[in-house]
Design a protein around this motif. Sequence first.
Motif, mmCIF file in Angstrom:
data_model
loop_
_atom_site.group_PDB
_atom_site.id
_atom_site.type_symbol
_atom_site.label_atom_id
_atom_site.label_comp_id
_atom_site.label_asym_id
_atom_site.label_seq_id
_atom_site.Cartn_x
_atom_site.Cartn_y
_atom_site.Cartn_z
ATOM 1 N N GLN A 149 23.882 -0.905 7.060
ATOM 2 C CA GLN A 149 22.784 -1.854 6.879
ATOM 3 C C GLN A 149 21.758 -1.365 5.849
ATOM 4 N N ARG A 169 28.028 1.565 16.055
ATOM 5 C CA ARG A 169 28.284 0.178 16.439
ATOM 6 C C ARG A 169 28.339 -0.094 17.939
ATOM 7 N N TYR A 172 24.641 -0.563 18.334
ATOM 8 C CA TYR A 172 23.881 -1.329 17.347
ATOM 9 C C TYR A 172 24.706 -2.318 16.530
ATOM 10 N N GLY A 173 25.935 -2.583 16.960
ATOM 11 C CA GLY A 173 26.746 -3.556 16.242
ATOM 12 C C GLY A 173 26.089 -4.920 16.161
ATOM 13 N N GLU A 174 25.411 -5.309 17.233
ATOM 14 C CA GLU A 174 24.782 -6.636 17.257
ATOM 15 C C GLU A 174 23.417 -6.646 16.577
ATOM 16 N N LEU A 175 23.005 -5.500 16.030
ATOM 17 C CA LEU A 175 21.797 -5.466 15.207
ATOM 18 C C LEU A 175 22.132 -5.735 13.741
ATOM 19 N N GLU A 176 23.407 -5.679 13.406
ATOM 20 C CA GLU A 176 23.833 -5.919 12.031
ATOM 21 C C GLU A 176 23.514 -7.351 11.628
ATOM 22 N N TYR A 178 20.313 -7.998 10.570
ATOM 23 C CA TYR A 178 18.858 -8.006 10.464
ATOM 24 C C TYR A 178 18.491 -7.868 8.976
ATOM 25 N N PRO A 298 19.790 -11.405 14.496
ATOM 26 C CA PRO A 298 20.989 -11.061 15.268
ATOM 27 C C PRO A 298 20.713 -10.943 16.762
ATOM 28 N N LYS A 299 21.792 -10.947 17.549
ATOM 29 C CA LYS A 299 21.688 -10.981 19.004
ATOM 30 C C LYS A 299 20.904 -9.812 19.589
ATOM 31 N N ALA A 300 20.988 -8.671 18.947
ATOM 32 C CA ALA A 300 20.355 -7.476 19.510
ATOM 33 C C ALA A 300 18.833 -7.564 19.505
ATOM 34 N N TRP A 303 16.920 -8.938 23.089
ATOM 35 C CA TRP A 303 18.131 -9.273 23.834
ATOM 36 C C TRP A 303 17.850 -9.860 25.209
#
Length: 425
Positions: A149, A169, A172-176, A178, A298-300, A303
Amino acid sequence: MNAGSSHVLTGRYPELGSEPIPIEPYISPQYFELEKKYLFKKVWIHVGRVEEIPSAGDYFVKQLDACDASVLVVRNRDGAIHAFHNVCSHRMNKMVYTERGSTKKFFCKFHGWAYDLDGRLVGVPDEKCFTGLKREEHGLSPVNLDIWQGFIFVNLDRTPRQSLSDFLRPMYGELEGYPFEKMTSCYSWSAVVNCNWKLALDAFQETYHVSYVHGRSIASALLKSDAGGLRPLDGLCGEYHRRLSIAGNPKSVYGNPNALTSASNGETPGSANRPIGEAALRFGRGGTRFDISQEDLPKAINWTRHPNWAFDINVLFPDFYLSTRPNYYQAYNFRPLAHDKFWFDARVYYPEMTTAGGRFYQEYMKVSLRDVLLEDLSTLEHNQAACATRAKTHMVLQDFEIMVRHQFAVIERMINEGQAKESRH
């Protein structure tokens, strides 16, 4: 998570225990040597962002004392970013003395050996005087580098146990996704602090201290629980990393994650004792180069989907603190220098402002965050000195300080695993 419960996180992670944890890891030079050997020299370490070296020949140098290394990070002519040990192949002089810059080649200041942007040895004065010298065998020593990122990470282990993606990941995969790359206005502060790096990081990964350390600054900007304390909305502990989600007071400036975003409802904060803050938020609306709402993130992010969510704290093991909001993010490194000293590098990234009102808001937030950091730093050296007396041997933790416990557990596990592996060989 039910923030009104008393032992939510401890119950969720029983493997972390609930007993007091020892202070010896915070004050022992011998323990710090174990951290260097089994931790810092084995894991991925954050060193910067790609925007810091936008053009071919741009470079920066990071001194990583916990890795016993100086690392040179450079963008080559093809646009790729590489890392090398900052050491000349001839007689071990440090190649680059400056913290950052731009060049076509690197020249050793001792005897003039030259290297290109890919680390290849391309020039040797009086080369014929060397016996059997093969240039291709004496380039700069590479360091493993990868990017997540836009954040640049290095790993000093010659054969890393896992890729950067596998390291990050799972948590923090679901932070990708941002918009880190859109936050292009950066403010930074740095300091050398006489405190153990873990003790300092601990102060940034819990909210228990906020009412007291930040009582005159941001305490009113965060949402209090029914019991009156500042408790996180939720906390997540992974194999290495950890996360906290924090609720805020949307009528404050600091606690309003929608300030300057499309989700802003146009309300003015109701705090009569923060007139400048109110003006900053009012005049700053519509002043950013890009606009984003929470729904686009993103989802993170947030949450728990709490309506009064303010920001998330992400601690990327071992020493990288990343706080994410819709309108800006904070990136702090707690870089160990010794068992009782660390280098604090704090950076805050905002979207570029296009109006005077936007710049006013940004300047207000800059000085507000500066003051908050000064408050955080104000206790650390006293904390370290008190630990060093050994008047107490253990620290007592409550449920919402579980991130402190998690950090201790991960480091202990890595040291034990490293020692066990070493004993088998």
